[in-house]
Design a protein around this motif. Sequence first.
Motif, PDB file in Angstrom:
ATOM      1  N   THR A   7       4.097  18.435  -4.706  1.00  0.00           N
ATOM      2  CA  THR A   7       2.903  18.091  -3.939  1.00  0.00           C
ATOM      3  C   THR A   7       3.185  16.809  -3.170  1.00  0.00           C
ATOM      4  N   THR A   8       2.482  16.621  -2.067  1.00  0.00           N
ATOM      5  CA  THR A   8       2.638  15.418  -1.270  1.00  0.00           C
ATOM      6  C   THR A   8       1.281  14.769  -1.055  1.00  0.00           C
ATOM      7  N   ASN A   9       1.337  13.469  -0.794  1.00  0.00           N
ATOM      8  CA  ASN A   9       0.118  12.699  -0.592  1.00  0.00           C
ATOM      9  C   ASN A   9       0.391  11.661   0.486  1.00  0.00           C
ATOM     10  N   TYR A  10      -0.570  11.450   1.384  1.00  0.00           N
ATOM     11  CA  TYR A  10      -0.401  10.511   2.489  1.00  0.00           C
ATOM     12  C   TYR A  10      -1.577   9.571   2.597  1.00  0.00           C
ATOM     13  N   ALA A  11      -1.287   8.371   3.041  1.00  0.00           N
ATOM     14  CA  ALA A  11      -2.355   7.459   3.423  1.00  0.00           C
ATOM     15  C   ALA A  11      -3.030   8.014   4.674  1.00  0.00           C
TER      16      ALA A  11
ATOM     17  N   GLU B 218       0.831  -1.200   0.000  1.00  0.00           N
ATOM     18  CA  GLU B 218       0.000   0.000   0.000  1.00  0.00           C
ATOM     19  C   GLU B 218       0.864   1.247   0.000  1.00  0.00           C
ATOM     20  N   LEU B 219       0.322   2.305  -0.566  1.00  0.00           N
ATOM     21  CA  LEU B 219       1.017   3.583  -0.578  1.00  0.00           C
ATOM     22  C   LEU B 219       1.012   4.176   0.823  1.00  0.00           C
ATOM     23  N   VAL B 220       2.162   4.649   1.256  1.00  0.00           N
ATOM     24  CA  VAL B 220       2.280   5.337   2.540  1.00  0.00           C
ATOM     25  C   VAL B 220       2.303   6.843   2.311  1.00  0.00           C
ATOM     26  N   ALA B 221       3.206   7.284   1.460  1.00  0.00           N
ATOM     27  CA  ALA B 221       3.329   8.713   1.175  1.00  0.00           C
ATOM     28  C   ALA B 221       4.060   8.889  -0.142  1.00  0.00           C
ATOM     29  N   SER B 222       3.746   9.977  -0.830  1.00  0.00           N
ATOM     30  CA  SER B 222       4.420  10.255  -2.084  1.00  0.00           C
ATOM     31  C   SER B 222       4.719  11.747  -2.204  1.00  0.00           C
ATOM     32  N   HIS B 223       5.754  12.018  -2.966  1.00  0.00           N
ATOM     33  CA  HIS B 223       6.189  13.397  -3.217  1.00  0.00           C
ATOM     34  C   HIS B 223       6.331  13.530  -4.728  1.00  0.00           C
ATOM     35  N   THR B 224       5.608  14.470  -5.304  1.00  0.00           N
ATOM     36  CA  THR B 224       5.660  14.669  -6.748  1.00  0.00           C
ATOM     37  C   THR B 224       6.289  16.026  -7.047  1.00  0.00           C
ATOM     38  N   LYS B 225       7.346  15.974  -7.805  1.00  0.00           N
ATOM     39  CA  LYS B 225       8.023  17.206  -8.230  1.00  0.00           C
ATOM     40  C   LYS B 225       7.449  17.617  -9.580  1.00  0.00           C
ATOM     41  N   VAL B 226       6.978  18.843  -9.633  1.00  0.00           N
ATOM     42  CA  VAL B 226       6.444  19.388 -10.868  1.00  0.00           C
ATOM     43  C   VAL B 226       7.131  20.726 -11.101  1.00  0.00           C
ATOM     44  N   GLY B 227       8.082  20.733 -12.025  1.00  0.00           N
ATOM     45  CA  GLY B 227       8.853  21.946 -12.252  1.00  0.00           C
ATOM     46  C   GLY B 227       9.577  22.343 -10.984  1.00  0.00           C
ATOM     47  N   SER B 228       9.338  23.549 -10.518  1.00  0.00           N
ATOM     48  CA  SER B 228       9.989  24.026  -9.302  1.00  0.00           C
ATOM     49  C   SER B 228       9.149  23.783  -8.066  1.00  0.00           C
ATOM     50  N   GLY B 229       7.965  23.226  -8.251  1.00  0.00           N
ATOM     51  CA  GLY B 229       7.091  22.982  -7.118  1.00  0.00           C
ATOM     52  C   GLY B 229       6.954  21.507  -6.800  1.00  0.00           C
TER      53      GLY B 229
END
Length: 119
Positions: A58-62, A45-56
């Motif tokens: 986003t994060t996502n958590y279970a 299962e996904l615990v947490a993710s970090h997405t880099k988009v250009g210079s910014g």
Amino acid sequence: VQLQASGGGLVQAGGSLRLSCAASGGGASVTTMGWYRQAPGKERELVASHTKVGSGSTTNYADSVQGRFTISKDNAKNTVYLQMNNLKPEDTAVYYCNYRVFSLNLNVWGQGTLVTVSS
């Protein structure tokens, strides 16, 4: 892309651990690095993710880790960290680092690192 994960171990409930995952190679402008976990007899299962988009980013958590775990990334080192606080026995699992570039259909897994939380 190769991933090197570290930081697992044994900790008592309420304690903290920090996982690290360093990525070598890569360089796409939009990448997602994250942590998944798999407990015995359960699906990954996904615990947490970090997405880099250009210079910014986003994060996502279970839901189960929201407010206790924090994912962050050092872009210069291409390393993602998972700070885990207030650990619970149900957090016990093998944690896997993941690197993904959806536009390139690239999906890379690191070796697992075991986190054991004793009650």
